[in-house]
Design a protein around this motif. Structure first.
Motif, PDB file in Angstrom:
ATOM      1  N   GLY A  91       0.820  -1.207   0.000  1.00 51.10           N
ATOM      2  CA  GLY A  91       0.000   0.000   0.000  1.00 51.10           C
ATOM      3  C   GLY A  91       0.851   1.253   0.000  1.00 51.10           C
ATOM      4  N   MET A  92       1.941   1.230   0.762  1.00 49.69           N
ATOM      5  CA  MET A  92       2.854   2.369   0.815  1.00 49.69           C
ATOM      6  C   MET A  92       3.497   2.601  -0.548  1.00 49.69           C
ATOM      7  SD  MET A  92       6.243   2.858   3.228  1.00 49.69           S
ATOM      8  CE  MET A  92       5.267   2.578   4.713  1.00 49.69           C
ATOM      9  N   LEU A  93       3.920   1.519  -1.178  1.00 50.57           N
ATOM     10  CA  LEU A  93       4.544   1.623  -2.506  1.00 50.57           C
ATOM     11  C   LEU A  93       3.581   2.267  -3.504  1.00 50.57           C
ATOM     12  CD1 LEU A  93       6.584  -1.077  -4.396  1.00 50.57           C
ATOM     13  CD2 LEU A  93       4.725   0.132  -5.537  1.00 50.57           C
ATOM     14  N   LEU A  94       2.361   1.772  -3.524  1.00 50.29           N
ATOM     15  CA  LEU A  94       1.379   2.280  -4.482  1.00 50.29           C
ATOM     16  C   LEU A  94       1.036   3.745  -4.209  1.00 50.29           C
ATOM     17  CD1 LEU A  94      -0.952  -0.844  -4.668  1.00 50.29           C
ATOM     18  CD2 LEU A  94       0.633  -0.036  -6.421  1.00 50.29           C
ATOM     19  N   THR A  95       1.047   4.138  -2.947  1.00 47.07           N
ATOM     20  CA  THR A  95       0.760   5.522  -2.584  1.00 47.07           C
ATOM     21  C   THR A  95       1.894   6.454  -2.995  1.00 47.07           C
ATOM     22  OG1 THR A  95      -0.607   4.856  -0.692  1.00 47.07           O
ATOM     23  CG2 THR A  95       0.277   7.095  -0.665  1.00 47.07           C
ATOM     24  N   GLU A  96       3.118   6.005  -2.786  1.00 50.65           N
ATOM     25  CA  GLU A  96       4.286   6.854  -3.039  1.00 50.65           C
ATOM     26  C   GLU A  96       4.733   6.871  -4.501  1.00 50.65           C
ATOM     27  OE1 GLU A  96       6.300   6.242   1.415  1.00 50.65           O
ATOM     28  OE2 GLU A  96       7.230   5.355  -0.368  1.00 50.65           O
ATOM     29  N   SER A  97       4.285   5.912  -5.276  1.00 43.43           N
ATOM     30  CA  SER A  97       4.752   5.789  -6.658  1.00 43.43           C
ATOM     31  C   SER A  97       4.176   6.865  -7.566  1.00 43.43           C
ATOM     32  CB  SER A  97       4.395   4.409  -7.214  1.00 43.43           C
ATOM     33  OG  SER A  97       2.996   4.225  -7.213  1.00 43.43           O
ATOM     34  N   ASN A  98       4.861   7.081  -8.670  1.00 40.66           N
ATOM     35  CA  ASN A  98       4.444   8.063  -9.666  1.00 40.66           C
ATOM     36  C   ASN A  98       4.250   7.390 -11.018  1.00 40.66           C
ATOM     37  OD1 ASN A  98       4.793  10.431  -7.901  1.00 40.66           O
ATOM     38  ND2 ASN A  98       6.968   9.914  -8.012  1.00 40.66           N
ATOM     39  N   ALA A  99       3.480   8.035 -11.869  1.00 38.94           N
ATOM     40  CA  ALA A  99       3.213   7.498 -13.201  1.00 38.94           C
ATOM     41  C   ALA A  99       4.504   7.264 -13.974  1.00 38.94           C
ATOM     42  CB  ALA A  99       2.305   8.447 -13.981  1.00 38.94           C
ATOM     43  N   ASP A 100       4.519   6.176 -14.716  1.00 39.36           N
ATOM     44  CA  ASP A 100       5.624   5.792 -15.595  1.00 39.36           C
ATOM     45  C   ASP A 100       6.828   5.233 -14.848  1.00 39.36           C
ATOM     46  OD1 ASP A 100       5.760   5.506 -18.353  1.00 39.36           O
ATOM     47  OD2 ASP A 100       7.263   7.078 -18.546  1.00 39.36           O
ATOM     48  N   GLU A 101       6.701   5.011 -13.559  1.00 40.34           N
ATOM     49  CA  GLU A 101       7.761   4.334 -12.826  1.00 40.34           C
ATOM     50  C   GLU A 101       7.592   2.825 -12.980  1.00 40.34           C
ATOM     51  OE1 GLU A 101       8.910   7.354  -9.167  1.00 40.34           O
ATOM     52  OE2 GLU A 101       7.459   5.751  -8.798  1.00 40.34           O
ATOM     53  N   VAL A 102       8.661   2.093 -12.678  1.00 40.76           N
ATOM     54  CA  VAL A 102       8.636   0.633 -12.750  1.00 40.76           C
ATOM     55  C   VAL A 102       8.311   0.059 -11.371  1.00 40.76           C
ATOM     56  CG1 VAL A 102      10.069  -1.431 -12.999  1.00 40.76           C
ATOM     57  CG2 VAL A 102      10.225   0.407 -14.687  1.00 40.76           C
ATOM     58  N   LEU A 103       7.371  -0.877 -11.335  1.00 42.73           N
ATOM     59  CA  LEU A 103       7.132  -1.682 -10.141  1.00 42.73           C
ATOM     60  C   LEU A 103       7.809  -3.016 -10.410  1.00 42.73           C
ATOM     61  CD1 LEU A 103       5.927  -2.788  -7.558  1.00 42.73           C
ATOM     62  CD2 LEU A 103       3.709  -2.962  -8.693  1.00 42.73           C
ATOM     63  N   ILE A 151      -5.369  -1.052  -9.941  1.00 39.38           N
ATOM     64  CA  ILE A 151      -4.697   0.001  -9.170  1.00 39.38           C
ATOM     65  C   ILE A 151      -3.347   0.331  -9.797  1.00 39.38           C
ATOM     66  CG2 ILE A 151      -3.662   0.576  -6.942  1.00 39.38           C
ATOM     67  CD1 ILE A 151      -5.782  -1.246  -5.645  1.00 39.38           C
ATOM     68  N   ILE A 152      -2.614  -0.710 -10.174  1.00 44.14           N
ATOM     69  CA  ILE A 152      -1.296  -0.525 -10.798  1.00 44.14           C
ATOM     70  C   ILE A 152      -1.431   0.245 -12.113  1.00 44.14           C
ATOM     71  CG2 ILE A 152       0.623  -1.738 -11.921  1.00 44.14           C
ATOM     72  CD1 ILE A 152       0.250  -3.966  -9.820  1.00 44.14           C
ATOM     73  N   ASN A 153      -2.422  -0.134 -12.899  1.00 40.42           N
ATOM     74  CA  ASN A 153      -2.646   0.537 -14.186  1.00 40.42           C
ATOM     75  C   ASN A 153      -3.094   1.980 -13.986  1.00 40.42           C
ATOM     76  OD1 ASN A 153      -1.973  -1.748 -15.665  1.00 40.42           O
ATOM     77  ND2 ASN A 153      -4.075  -2.513 -15.712  1.00 40.42           N
ATOM     78  N   LYS A 154      -3.938   2.215 -12.989  1.00 42.93           N
ATOM     79  CA  LYS A 154      -4.421   3.568 -12.722  1.00 42.93           C
ATOM     80  C   LYS A 154      -3.271   4.477 -12.300  1.00 42.93           C
ATOM     81  CE  LYS A 154      -7.950   6.139 -10.169  1.00 42.93           C
ATOM     82  NZ  LYS A 154      -9.071   6.041  -9.186  1.00 42.93           N
ATOM     83  N   LYS A 155      -2.322   3.918 -11.572  1.00 40.21           N
ATOM     84  CA  LYS A 155      -1.159   4.695 -11.162  1.00 40.21           C
ATOM     85  C   LYS A 155      -0.194   4.924 -12.320  1.00 40.21           C
ATOM     86  CE  LYS A 155       0.151   5.740  -7.622  1.00 40.21           C
ATOM     87  NZ  LYS A 155       0.105   6.962  -6.781  1.00 40.21           N
ATOM     88  N   GLY A 156      -0.377   4.194 -13.414  1.00 38.89           N
ATOM     89  CA  GLY A 156       0.494   4.348 -14.572  1.00 38.89           C
ATOM     90  C   GLY A 156       1.835   3.674 -14.399  1.00 38.89           C
ATOM     91  N   LEU A 157       1.873   2.623 -13.569  1.00 43.75           N
ATOM     92  CA  LEU A 157       3.132   1.912 -13.315  1.00 43.75           C
ATOM     93  C   LEU A 157       3.392   0.850 -14.375  1.00 43.75           C
ATOM     94  CD1 LEU A 157       2.790   1.391  -9.459  1.00 43.75           C
ATOM     95  CD2 LEU A 157       4.275   3.026 -10.630  1.00 43.75           C
ATOM     96  N   ARG A 158       4.664   0.571 -14.598  1.00 48.19           N
ATOM     97  CA  ARG A 158       5.062  -0.511 -15.494  1.00 48.19           C
ATOM     98  C   ARG A 158       5.446  -1.708 -14.631  1.00 48.19           C
ATOM     99  NH1 ARG A 158       8.550   2.264 -20.398  1.00 48.19           N
ATOM    100  NH2 ARG A 158       7.649   4.357 -20.279  1.00 48.19           N
ATOM    101  N   LEU A 159       4.646  -2.747 -14.654  1.00 47.87           N
ATOM    102  CA  LEU A 159       4.911  -3.935 -13.835  1.00 47.87           C
ATOM    103  C   LEU A 159       5.940  -4.816 -14.532  1.00 47.87           C
ATOM    104  CD1 LEU A 159       4.455  -5.825 -11.479  1.00 47.87           C
ATOM    105  CD2 LEU A 159       2.394  -6.674 -12.629  1.00 47.87           C
ATOM    106  N   ILE A 160       7.131  -4.901 -13.947  1.00 53.45           N
ATOM    107  CA  ILE A 160       8.205  -5.718 -14.502  1.00 53.45           C
ATOM    108  C   ILE A 160       8.483  -6.879 -13.547  1.00 53.45           C
ATOM    109  CG2 ILE A 160      10.570  -5.758 -15.361  1.00 53.45           C
ATOM    110  CD1 ILE A 160       8.731  -3.857 -16.896  1.00 53.45           C
ATOM    111  N   VAL A 161       8.441  -8.091 -14.078  1.00 50.41           N
ATOM    112  CA  VAL A 161       8.720  -9.290 -13.289  1.00 50.41           C
ATOM    113  C   VAL A 161      10.066  -9.837 -13.749  1.00 50.41           C
ATOM    114  CG1 VAL A 161       7.896 -11.575 -12.614  1.00 50.41           C
ATOM    115  CG2 VAL A 161       6.243  -9.754 -13.139  1.00 50.41           C
TER     116      VAL A 161
END
Length: 209
Positions: free
Chosen positions: A53-65, A87-97
């Motif tokens: 939850g903290m990560l998702l709150t602090e993250s910014n668009a176009d950053e990598v998760l 939630i990840i998509n709404k934040k604009g994060l790039r999910l990299i595994v």
């Protein structure tokens, strides 16, 4: 490009350290700047996790998760997995595994490549998230079967003085890979009880095997 690393580890410090070393090396190889590291000792079957939850709150668009594997991010039900993805998509994060190479292409800004692989990655992520949940369910079922087999063979799996409800709580938390002290607090019992239940579960697994 900036990245936030999410590590859901067991309570053993070396587990988090190993993942951190590997993911840090991954970012270095991809010329990615790490702006946050989040280590969670919590079950992947819950959507409400403090560090996530903290990560998702602090993250910014176009950053990598960045995560090591899908099961480190999720052992959620399919419905909750879709909620997390939304939630990840709404934040604009790039999910990299890290162990899913097709997701590495999302680091690129090539729109054509990204758009094509987003579809592929979405399917693969859904499949792997489902498999992670099923693996968790199977493991829990094996433990239950092992306990049942142990009882059927007349083996001691719990004394008369033990509180059954507490034992069930402890068992659930053990399955979530929480530490003994944390389990004791959550289940309102002694650390000794936690270790005793762990020993019983190990005995049951051996019988089941």
């Amino acid at each position: 490009m900036n990245a936030r690393i999410y590590m859901r580890a067991s309570t053993k410090e070396q587990d988090a350290y190993r993942a951190e070393q590997e993911l840090t090396a991954f970012c270095k190889s991809k010329d990615i700047t790490i702006v946050g590291k989040y280590v969670e000792n919590y079950t992947g079957t819950s959507l409400k996790r403090p560090k996530l939850g903290m990560l998702l709150t602090e993250s910014n668009a176009d950053e990598v998760l960045l995560v090591e594997s899908v099961d480190r991010l999720s052992r959620l039900s399919l419905e909750e997995w879709y909620q997390l993805k939304a939630i990840i998509n709404k934040k604009g994060l790039r999910l990299i595994v890290a162990d899913l190479p097709t997701t590495h292409t999302l680091i690129s800004d090539d729109d054509l490549t990204s758009n094509i692989l987003k579809i592929v990655n979405n399917m693969l992520l859904d499949l792997m998230a489902t498999m992670a949940r099923q693996d968790n369910d199977k493991r829990r079922e094996r433990i239950k079967q092992g306990l049942a087999n142990a009882k059927a063979q007349g083996k001691q799996v719990g004394g008369r003085s033990k509180n059954y409800a507490i034992r069930e709580k402890v068992t659930r938390y053990i399955e979530k890979n929480l530490g003994a002290e944390e389990i004791a607090k959550l289940a309102d019992c002694s650390v000794a009880t936690v270790y005793r239940v762990k020993k019983e579960i190990q005995s049951a697994k051996q019988v089941c095997a």
